[in-house]
Motif scaffolding. Structure first.
Motif, PDB file in Angstrom:
ATOM      1  N   UNK A 176      -3.406  25.162   7.022  1.00 16.66           N
ATOM      2  CA  UNK A 176      -2.649  24.114   7.265  1.00 16.66           C
ATOM      3  C   UNK A 176      -1.139  24.451   7.528  1.00 16.66           C
ATOM      4  N   UNK A 177      -0.708  25.487   7.023  1.00 20.07           N
ATOM      5  CA  UNK A 177       0.602  25.992   7.201  1.00 20.07           C
ATOM      6  C   UNK A 177       0.579  27.167   8.180  1.00 20.07           C
ATOM      7  N   UNK A 178       0.465  28.253   7.988  1.00 18.54           N
ATOM      8  CA  UNK A 178       0.336  29.460   8.692  1.00 18.54           C
ATOM      9  C   UNK A 178       0.142  30.839   7.620  1.00 18.54           C
ATOM     10  N   UNK A 179      -0.242  31.775   8.629  1.00 16.77           N
ATOM     11  CA  UNK A 179      -0.568  32.930   7.848  1.00 16.77           C
ATOM     12  C   UNK A 179       1.114  33.817   7.762  1.00 16.77           C
ATOM     13  N   UNK A 180       1.832  33.277   8.235  1.00 19.58           N
ATOM     14  CA  UNK A 180       3.175  34.076   8.374  1.00 19.58           C
ATOM     15  C   UNK A 180       3.624  33.670   7.098  1.00 19.58           C
ATOM     16  N   UNK A 181       4.878  34.370   6.685  1.00 15.90           N
ATOM     17  CA  UNK A 181       5.631  33.959   5.510  1.00 15.90           C
ATOM     18  C   UNK A 181       6.643  32.790   6.297  1.00 15.90           C
ATOM     19  N   UNK A 182       7.036  31.966   5.178  1.00 13.36           N
ATOM     20  CA  UNK A 182       8.293  30.976   5.464  1.00 13.36           C
ATOM     21  C   UNK A 182       9.387  31.307   4.407  1.00 13.36           C
ATOM     22  N   UNK A 183      10.797  30.987   4.959  1.00 16.01           N
ATOM     23  CA  UNK A 183      11.736  31.196   4.192  1.00 16.01           C
ATOM     24  C   UNK A 183      11.849  29.879   3.162  1.00 16.01           C
ATOM     25  N   UNK A 184      12.416  30.268   1.898  1.00 19.16           N
ATOM     26  CA  UNK A 184      12.342  29.024   1.010  1.00 19.16           C
ATOM     27  C   UNK A 184      13.652  29.065   0.189  1.00 19.16           C
ATOM     28  N   UNK A 185      14.442  27.856   0.236  1.00 20.88           N
ATOM     29  CA  UNK A 185      15.717  27.757  -0.534  1.00 20.88           C
ATOM     30  C   UNK A 185      15.938  27.951  -1.825  1.00 20.88           C
TER      31      UNK A 185
END
Lengths: 378, 291
Positions: B113-122
């Motif tokens: 649903x999101x991605x296999x990649x990492x995402x930044x998080x505040x």
């Protein structure tokens, strides 16, 4: 009479089959890091491939034939990559694309060479093209081309006398660490700390503490993209203020997105960047952004260029011939003036290494700013 | 010496997060004999829930609030009603295996649903540094440490100083007797699941800015917290806290003074030593069971 009709039908069927084989799609196989630690690498690479194929097919394909690609996920694991490449080769693709990780390229390239299929990949470890494999081609500089430029910059511009090296303990990282260490020796630059990290590592607090204790004049970071972002964040957290230098994996778009403010000030040599002051590259960036809604890193460019390498080489041959492909690409110069999809003039040598202009960049306010353009050598 | 101080601060900050997750392990074990092998993924998911809420335009504070509420609903209530209750009657082992399956399912679903990649998080802690004993220490490390310690103290007070806490402890010690003396055992068990959901959501909030939001980020965390819970004492909250802090510090010291390659092995060696010489954990109490 009946036998004449039968013979006619048979002839027509055989002719149609031959015509289909001649004019059917050109099949390509891509094996890339679509999940796991290298997901950023593989996803960008895949998207670049898909964009280029869409463009080429929209204009009628290559020699009148459409391109068709199958994507397989190596899960960033060399063992899985090898199995996927074997599976892909069983379907006799025209050219094999990927993987992006050097370790995966290392274990898959003998399979492609044995099958006589050209492999266009994203790996950058120096050793990949040094073993005499006649079927392996890069899409970016190998470490033997990029590291001397990095060492020269650290010596000439940063005036650093001691450098901490942080590298990832895989084929990519070890290769880079070995080449840069030799280059530092030429300039009498002392290695203040030699820090090995693990692929997929999440916590860099201890590594940065070691850097802090070594008090170097600069830090050279050579780890993969996600780890680069975590490393940059930790360097900022522990208030390391000395210059941070790296290669493409330190200053890529995804790293900047993940690391946020922590990426500011990082510098690196990049073979490919969407911020390059080149009109065709800028146009590529816009097309990619429009299709995928994000700015790609160098891996997006690599995937895109791989397809245009195939187009230019095939058109040079004037036929779709998997066996002759590698021979034709060796020594070939593709000019952007005649093939705009190649974006910048490029020459492939006998080892499959490339000669192209490169860039020295710095991250300023979350954006790559090109500080120097390094011209093509030949 | 100064390097050691840096390592201790960083280790304690990470260890405090391990402690939050490890406490969840012990709470679920004590009240419902649940070993949740999806605990790491429980930490991974809330960050993605918060990112999803931010994606539709909500501010960070609202995303945190909704993310915590969704975590309570999914990882607390939903986990108990849909997986633990139906599986527990078949024994501890089938339930443990079911939680392993849940972990895989959660990872794959997030990847899909999101991605296999990492995402930044505040980060909820502002950027910046302070000077302590002549050393520059980041506000983020201190903030994480302070917040985690505050939650652990709050939880300890809830368990030891309030009526609900006493009822929960009674449920953990002997549910049959607790039921006889009027403790609403089922409600207390549900309460522990909700507390666990809150703790993992908080851990997610604290660790994701550092580790990045990624479908696989729970693997390391779940393993570290599990080791921490066993080392400290699986049947004691204070044991899990001590175990978490200890593993955080040991992990950092091992990376600095042993090697990065062997850092993951050092906590496991510690685990083996504890199991051999003090099976109940450092602060745990021996348990005897009849078969």
């Amino acid at each position: 009479m009946r036998s004449g009709i039968f013979a006619g039908l048979l002839l027509a069927t055989v002719s149609a089959a031959a015509a289909f084989a001649q004019g059917g799609p050109i099949k390509l196989a891509n094996v890339a890091e679509l999940s796991g630690g290298g997901a950023t690498v593989g996803t960008n690479w895949k998207n670049g491939i898909d964009l280029a194929i869409e463009e080429i097919n929209a204009k009628g394909g290559v020699l009148g034939r459409k391109l068709e690609v199958t994507h397989a996920d190596s899960q960033s694991n060399p063992g899985v990559a090898r199995a996927q490449v074997q599976k892909a080769l069983d379907n006799e693709p025209y050219v094999l694309l990927g993987p992006g990780y050097s370790g995966s390229v290392k274990v898959t390239s003998p399979l492609a060479a044995e099958a006589g299929i050209a492999q266009i990949m994203g790996g950058e470890a120096a050793e990949l093209t040094q073993g005499g494999n006649k079927f392996l081609f890069r899409t970016s500089f190998g470490q033997q081309s990029s590291m001397p430029k990095v060492a020269k910059y650290i010596n000439d511009e940063l005036k650093a006398k001691s450098v901490a090296i942080v590298w990832v303990n895989n084929d990519f990282g070890k290769g880079g660490r070995d080449v840069i260490t030799k280059e530092f020796a030429k300039y009498n630059i002392k290695v203040a700390a030699d820090i090995s990290t693990e692929a997929g590592q999440a916590d860099f607090a201890a590594d940065v503490s070691k850097i802090k204790a070594a008090a170097p004049d600069a830090v050279f970071v050579y780890v993969n993209e996600e780890e680069s972002a975590r490393m940059l964040k930790e360097l900022k957290r522990q208030a390391i203020t000395v210059p941070l230098m790296g290669e493409t994996t330190l200053v890529g778009q995804k790293v900047v997105e993940l690391a946020g403010d922590a990426a500011n000030g990082a510098r690196g040599h990049v073979g490919l960047t969407t911020d390059a002051p080149v009109d065709l590259v800028k146009a590529f960036r816009e097309k990619f952004l429009k299709k995928y809604n994000y700015v790609p890193d160098h891996n997006g460019l690599k995937g895109y260029l791989a397809i245009y390498m195939i187009k230019a080489t095939t058109e040079k041959m004037g036929k779709v011939d998997a066996k002759a492909f590698a021979d034709t690409l060796h020594g070939l110069t593709i000019k952007a003036a005649s093939e705009p999809g190649i974006l910048m003039d490029v020459t492939f040598d006998e080892k499959g290494d490339i000669d192209r202009q490169g860039f020295l960049v710095e991250i300023v306010d979350g954006k790559q700013v090109v500080k120097q353009v390094l011209p093509k050598l030949n | 010496m100064s390097n050691l101080l840096d390592l201790l601060v960083a280790g304690l900050a990470t260890g405090a997060i391990y402690a939050l997750v490890a406490v969840g392990f012990t709470l679920l074990w004590q009240t419902s004999q649940t070993i949740n092998f999806a605990q790491g993924e429980f930490v991974m998911l809330p960050a993605f829930l918060m990112l999803a809420v931010m994606h539709v335009g909500a501010p960070f504070w609202l995303a945190i609030l909704i993310g915590i509420l969704l975590s309570l609903l999914l990882l607390g209530l939903g986990f108990k009603l849909l997986l633990v209750d139906p599986m527990l009657r078949h024994g501890v082992l089938p339930l443990a295996i079911a939680t392993m399956a849940l972990a895989i399912g959660m990872k794959e679903a997030v990847k899909q649903f999101f991605s296999a990649e990492a995402s930044p998080f505040p980060s909820i802690v502002p950027a910046g540094d302070v000077s302590i004993l002549g050393r520059v220490v980041s506000l983020q490390s201190l903030g994480v440490l302070a917040l985690a310690i505050a939650v652990v103290i709050g939880l300890t007070m809830l368990l030891n100083r309030t009526s609900i806490g006493h009822q929960m402890q009674a449920t953990a010690q002997n549910p049959t007797v607790a039921r006889i003396i009027g403790v609403p055992v089922e409600r207390m068990i549900l309460m522990t699941f909700l507390i666990n959901a809150f703790l993992v959501a908080l851990a997610s909030l604290l660790i994701t800015p550092i580790y990045l939001a990624k479908f696989s980020s729970g693997e390391v965390l779940g393993q570290a917290a599990f080791i921490a819970a066993i080392v400290g004492g699986f049947n004691q909250v204070r044991g899990a806290i001590a175990g978490g802090l200890l593993i955080g510090v040991v992990d950092n010291l091992a990376a600095a003074y042993v090697s990065t390659q062997y850092r993951a092995a050092v906590p496991l060696i510690l685990l083996i030593v504890i199991i051999l010489f003090r099976p109940q954990g450092l602060l745990g109490r021996p348990e005897e069971r009849t078969v």
